[in-house]
Design an enzyme around this catalytic site. Structure first.
Site, PDB file in Angstrom:
ATOM      1  N   LYS A 166       0.857  -1.189   0.000  1.00 50.56           N
ATOM      2  CA  LYS A 166       0.000   0.000   0.000  1.00 50.56           C
ATOM      3  C   LYS A 166       0.882   1.224   0.000  1.00 50.56           C
ATOM      4  O   LYS A 166       1.870   1.278   0.730  1.00 50.56           O
ATOM      5  CB  LYS A 166      -0.818  -0.021   1.295  1.00 50.56           C
ATOM      6  CG  LYS A 166      -1.852   1.054   1.392  1.00 50.56           C
ATOM      7  CD  LYS A 166      -3.155   0.591   0.794  1.00 50.56           C
ATOM      8  CE  LYS A 166      -4.155   1.700   0.659  1.00 50.56           C
ATOM      9  NZ  LYS A 166      -3.881   2.596  -0.480  1.00 50.56           N
ATOM     10  N   LYS A 179       4.876   2.007   8.788  1.00 52.33           N
ATOM     11  CA  LYS A 179       3.648   2.718   9.164  1.00 52.33           C
ATOM     12  C   LYS A 179       2.447   1.754   9.256  1.00 52.33           C
ATOM     13  O   LYS A 179       1.679   1.801  10.210  1.00 52.33           O
ATOM     14  CB  LYS A 179       3.380   3.751   8.073  1.00 52.33           C
ATOM     15  CG  LYS A 179       2.277   4.669   8.384  1.00 52.33           C
ATOM     16  CD  LYS A 179       2.887   5.992   8.637  1.00 52.33           C
ATOM     17  CE  LYS A 179       1.890   6.988   9.057  1.00 52.33           C
ATOM     18  NZ  LYS A 179       2.511   8.243   9.393  1.00 52.33           N
ATOM     19  N   LYS A 196       5.403   2.569  -2.803  1.00 54.39           N
ATOM     20  CA  LYS A 196       5.276   3.979  -3.185  1.00 54.39           C
ATOM     21  C   LYS A 196       5.473   4.077  -4.684  1.00 54.39           C
ATOM     22  O   LYS A 196       6.187   3.247  -5.273  1.00 54.39           O
ATOM     23  CB  LYS A 196       6.346   4.811  -2.477  1.00 54.39           C
ATOM     24  CG  LYS A 196       5.956   6.243  -2.314  1.00 54.39           C
ATOM     25  CD  LYS A 196       5.041   6.394  -1.117  1.00 54.39           C
ATOM     26  CE  LYS A 196       4.315   7.705  -1.117  1.00 54.39           C
ATOM     27  NZ  LYS A 196       3.448   7.816   0.056  1.00 54.39           N
ATOM     28  N   THR A 234      -6.829  11.687   9.370  1.00 56.47           N
ATOM     29  CA  THR A 234      -5.501  11.867   9.966  1.00 56.47           C
ATOM     30  C   THR A 234      -5.595  12.751  11.211  1.00 56.47           C
ATOM     31  O   THR A 234      -5.033  12.430  12.262  1.00 56.47           O
ATOM     32  CB  THR A 234      -4.519  12.447   8.933  1.00 56.47           C
ATOM     33  OG1 THR A 234      -4.527  11.579   7.799  1.00 56.47           O
ATOM     34  CG2 THR A 234      -3.106  12.509   9.490  1.00 56.47           C
ATOM     35  N   ASN A 249      -5.269  20.341   6.432  1.00 55.14           N
ATOM     36  CA  ASN A 249      -6.126  19.173   6.670  1.00 55.14           C
ATOM     37  C   ASN A 249      -5.887  18.586   8.062  1.00 55.14           C
ATOM     38  O   ASN A 249      -6.812  18.442   8.855  1.00 55.14           O
ATOM     39  CB  ASN A 249      -5.858  18.140   5.563  1.00 55.14           C
ATOM     40  CG  ASN A 249      -6.610  16.844   5.788  1.00 55.14           C
ATOM     41  OD1 ASN A 249      -6.199  16.024   6.580  1.00 55.14           O
ATOM     42  ND2 ASN A 249      -7.737  16.678   5.119  1.00 55.14           N
ATOM     43  N   SER A 262      -7.867   4.508   4.735  1.00 53.43           N
ATOM     44  CA  SER A 262      -7.638   3.957   3.393  1.00 53.43           C
ATOM     45  C   SER A 262      -7.886   2.455   3.398  1.00 53.43           C
ATOM     46  O   SER A 262      -8.485   1.897   2.474  1.00 53.43           O
ATOM     47  CB  SER A 262      -6.171   4.128   2.988  1.00 53.43           C
ATOM     48  OG  SER A 262      -5.953   5.353   2.387  1.00 53.43           O
TER      49      SER A 262
HETATM   50  P1  NAD Z   1      -2.028  20.933   4.140  1.00 52.82           P
HETATM   51  O1  NAD Z   1      -1.349  21.392   2.915  1.00 52.82           O
HETATM   52  O2  NAD Z   1      -3.486  20.707   4.164  1.00 52.82           O
HETATM   53  O3  NAD Z   1      -1.697  21.953   5.351  1.00 52.82           O
HETATM   54  C1  NAD Z   1      -0.415  22.370   5.675  1.00 52.82           C
HETATM   55  C2  NAD Z   1      -0.557  23.550   6.638  1.00 52.82           C
HETATM   56  O4  NAD Z   1       0.724  23.910   7.136  1.00 52.82           O
HETATM   57  C3  NAD Z   1      -1.131  24.797   5.990  1.00 52.82           C
HETATM   58  O5  NAD Z   1      -1.991  25.429   6.925  1.00 52.82           O
HETATM   59  C4  NAD Z   1       0.105  25.658   5.748  1.00 52.82           C
HETATM   60  O6  NAD Z   1      -0.186  27.037   5.696  1.00 52.82           O
HETATM   61  C5  NAD Z   1       0.875  25.304   6.990  1.00 52.82           C
HETATM   62  N1  NAD Z   1       2.306  25.620   6.934  1.00 52.82           N
HETATM   63  C6  NAD Z   1       3.176  25.426   5.930  1.00 52.82           C
HETATM   64  N2  NAD Z   1       4.391  25.879   6.285  1.00 52.82           N
HETATM   65  C7  NAD Z   1       4.254  26.339   7.550  1.00 52.82           C
HETATM   66  C8  NAD Z   1       5.149  26.941   8.464  1.00 52.82           C
HETATM   67  N3  NAD Z   1       6.417  27.149   8.158  1.00 52.82           N
HETATM   68  N4  NAD Z   1       4.668  27.298   9.701  1.00 52.82           N
HETATM   69  C9  NAD Z   1       3.385  27.104  10.025  1.00 52.82           C
HETATM   70  N5  NAD Z   1       2.504  26.542   9.190  1.00 52.82           N
HETATM   71  C10 NAD Z   1       2.942  26.174   7.977  1.00 52.82           C
HETATM   72  O7  NAD Z   1      -1.234  19.610   4.546  1.00 52.82           O
HETATM   73  P2  NAD Z   1      -1.739  18.409   5.473  1.00 52.82           P
HETATM   74  O8  NAD Z   1      -2.374  17.385   4.615  1.00 52.82           O
HETATM   75  O9  NAD Z   1      -2.463  18.960   6.651  1.00 52.82           O
HETATM   76  O10 NAD Z   1      -0.338  17.807   5.932  1.00 52.82           O
HETATM   77  C11 NAD Z   1       0.426  18.385   6.973  1.00 52.82           C
HETATM   78  C12 NAD Z   1       1.508  17.400   7.383  1.00 52.82           C
HETATM   79  O11 NAD Z   1       0.906  16.180   7.792  1.00 52.82           O
HETATM   80  C13 NAD Z   1       2.511  17.017   6.299  1.00 52.82           C
HETATM   81  O12 NAD Z   1       3.745  16.740   6.930  1.00 52.82           O
HETATM   82  C14 NAD Z   1       1.939  15.732   5.753  1.00 52.82           C
HETATM   83  O13 NAD Z   1       2.930  14.918   5.156  1.00 52.82           O
HETATM   84  C15 NAD Z   1       1.426  15.103   7.027  1.00 52.82           C
HETATM   85  N6  NAD Z   1       0.404  14.075   6.825  1.00 52.82           N
HETATM   86  C16 NAD Z   1      -0.753  14.354   6.184  1.00 52.82           C
HETATM   87  C17 NAD Z   1      -1.720  13.359   6.058  1.00 52.82           C
HETATM   88  C18 NAD Z   1      -3.056  13.660   5.441  1.00 52.82           C
HETATM   89  O14 NAD Z   1      -3.899  12.784   5.474  1.00 52.82           O
HETATM   90  N7  NAD Z   1      -3.300  14.849   4.933  1.00 52.82           N
HETATM   91  C19 NAD Z   1      -1.475  12.075   6.524  1.00 52.82           C
HETATM   92  C20 NAD Z   1      -0.276  11.808   7.184  1.00 52.82           C
HETATM   93  C21 NAD Z   1       0.651  12.834   7.331  1.00 52.82           C
END
Ligand code: NAD
Length: 424
Positions: A78, A102, A114, A198, A229, A358
């Site tokens: 996956k 994970k 991946k 998440t 998110n 998922s």
């Molecule tokens: P997203 O793009 O929805 O949100 C990212 C947020 O971080 C935004 O609000 C952005 O403005 C903010 N940001 C960026 N740079 C910043 C900084 N320097 N200081 C403060 N805020 C900052 O992304 P997401 O999906 O919420 O993912 C966030 C993290 O979580 C990433 O590391 C991603 O790999 C991880 N992640 C996401 C998921 C998922 O389901 N979306 C799952 C596992 C891990």
């Protein structure tokens, strides 16, 4: 801001090597012999394909696509597919291994994989991306499979690309196979609860850790970095459970309110303001980096990698860090965090709620049945809570921090399964 399957972001201080260094420490604690160590660190299969695509102007452009299956020891592999100019085989190999750990840590029956295409989707039309996605899927038709290898969205891809992949795969098989990808639109067999999955898992991990640290949620104060998110759903769900979210931040800066920020208001504001908190009036504007160093019980980094590092780790005052982002803590900061006695619910555990849902999408597709959102939440909460307890127990048993304990849980599961299944 949609759902993406977890994957660490490549960066300067905290790349694959830092994950491998933690893997190595865990392997030593487990007394893993060299033979198994070598099996687990090498990918099972690597596929590179050339994809000639007719562009809108009639020219033919050649793209390179990848899929790496790190392990199928625990089940079908996956992992997401990313569209980005930075994609290369080494990065895909690293991300595939990461998926193996994970999935193992939350005990879902998947191996890790991946994929990716080296391309710039922002410079391509929807039609070009569709042709590229379909060509990639056809080239991978013997790699992918509902029982073999199941792609999902990652950087640069989303429900739209998953729908094309599912359709291209289904056409090649002469039947609808919606379980071959996850992260699909709801009407194509996507799962309820996936968008917030998440952030929800972060909430469950935070509450489980607070219970261990005897922090009362109703009295707890929190700071959340990143309001996308993951961060916004985690903040909302924790606020609903009584916590006071004193600070949030996004790319526009930090926002502080000593009495607690109204998260619903902040989300509504962001949604009507091009996705940013810029100008939000429900809090005082502060420097974004300050959010990490506030006097709060719980810190949730949910933006990007390496934000807790050698430069600021000594200023962190939280008692608990719950990693919503991937790799927010650099390996070099681990030592100070451990010395300060800060508990960390590590990324590999705390943000696994996404891959868990998922998995539920795949289960529902295979059952030919749709679960209610309530059932999805209940079951993912249970998986996240059980995984937390397992990692916590292991951290006590081996007398190691939670991060190493998470790797111990994952590696032990894969190694034991490998031994039972046997090699050649
Ligand atoms: P997203 O793009 O929805 O949100 C990212 C947020 O971080 C935004 O609000 C952005 O403005 C903010 N940001 C960026 N740079 C910043 C900084 N320097 N200081 C403060 N805020 C900052 O992304 P997401 O999906 O919420 O993912 C966030 C993290 O979580 C990433 O590391 C991603 O790999 C991880 N992640 C996401 C998921 C998922 O389901 N979306 C799952 C596992 C891990």
């Amino acid at each position: 801001m949609g759902y993406i399957e977890p994957a660490p972001i490549k960066d300067l201080e905290n790349p694959f090597e830092s994950m491998m260094s933690r893997f190595h420490i865990a392997a030593q604690h487990l007394g893993l012999d060299d033979e198994i160590y070598n099996v687990l660190k090498s990918p099972a299969r690597q596929v590179i394909v050339t994809l000639p695509i007719t562009m809108d102007d009639g020219s033919i452009q050649v793209f390179e696509g990848y899929r790496v299956i790190h392990s199928t020891i625990l089940g079908p592999s996956k992992g997401g597919v990313r569209y980005d100019m930075g994609v290369n085989i080494d990065e895909v190999k690293a991300l595939a291994a990461w998926m193996t750990w994970k999935c193992a840590v939350v005990d879902i029956p998947y191996g890790g994989a991946k994929g990716g295409i080296k391309c710039n989707p922002r410079a391509m039309s929807a039609g070009e991306i569709e042709r590229l996605t379909r060509a990639y899927t056809e080239a991978m038709v013997d790699v992918f499979g509902a029982d073999r290898d199941i792609p999902a969205p990652d950087m640069g891809t989303g429900p739209r690309e998953m729908a094309w992949m599912m359709d291209a795969y289904s056409r090649s098989k002469g039947m609808t196979v919606n379980a071959v990808v996850t992260g699909k639109p709801l009407v194509l067999g996507g799962s309820l609860g996936r968008t917030e999955a998440t952030g929800r898992g972060v909430m469950v991990s935070a509450l489980a850790a607070m219970e261990k640290l005897k922090i009362n949620p109703y009295k707890a104060t929190m700071a959340v970095q990143g309001f996308g998110n993951v961060g916004s759903f985690a903040a909302l769900l924790l606020e609903e459970r009584g916590a006071t979210i004193k600070a949030i931040s996004d790319i526009s800066g930090g926002y502080f309110n000593d009495n607690g920020i109204n998260i619903k208001e902040a989300i509504d504001y962001r949604n009507n303001n091009n996705g940013t908190l810029e100008g939000f009036q429900g809090a005082e504007k502060i420097d974004g980096n300050e959010v990490l160093e506030l006097e709060v019980d719980v810190l949730i980094p949910a933006a990007k990698e390496d934000v807790i590092n050698n430069d600021n780790v000594n200023n962190i005052k939280a008692k608990l860090i719950v990693e919503g982002a991937n790799g927010p803590t650099s390996a070099k900061a681990d030592k100070v965090i451990n010395e300060k006695g800060i508990m960390v619910a590590p990324d590999i555990l705390a943000n696994a709620g996404g891959v868990t849902v998922s998995y539920f999408e795949w289960v529902q597709n295979r059952l030919g049945y749709k679960w209610t959102g309530e059932r999805v939440n209940r079951r993912s909460d249970r998986i996240m809570k059980d995984a937390f307890e397992m990692v916590y127990k292991t951290s006590l048993e081996y007398n190691v921090p939670m991060r190493i304990a998470a790797y111990i849980v994952a590696i032990d599961k894969v190694a034991k399964t490998y031994k039972f299944r046997g090699g050649y």
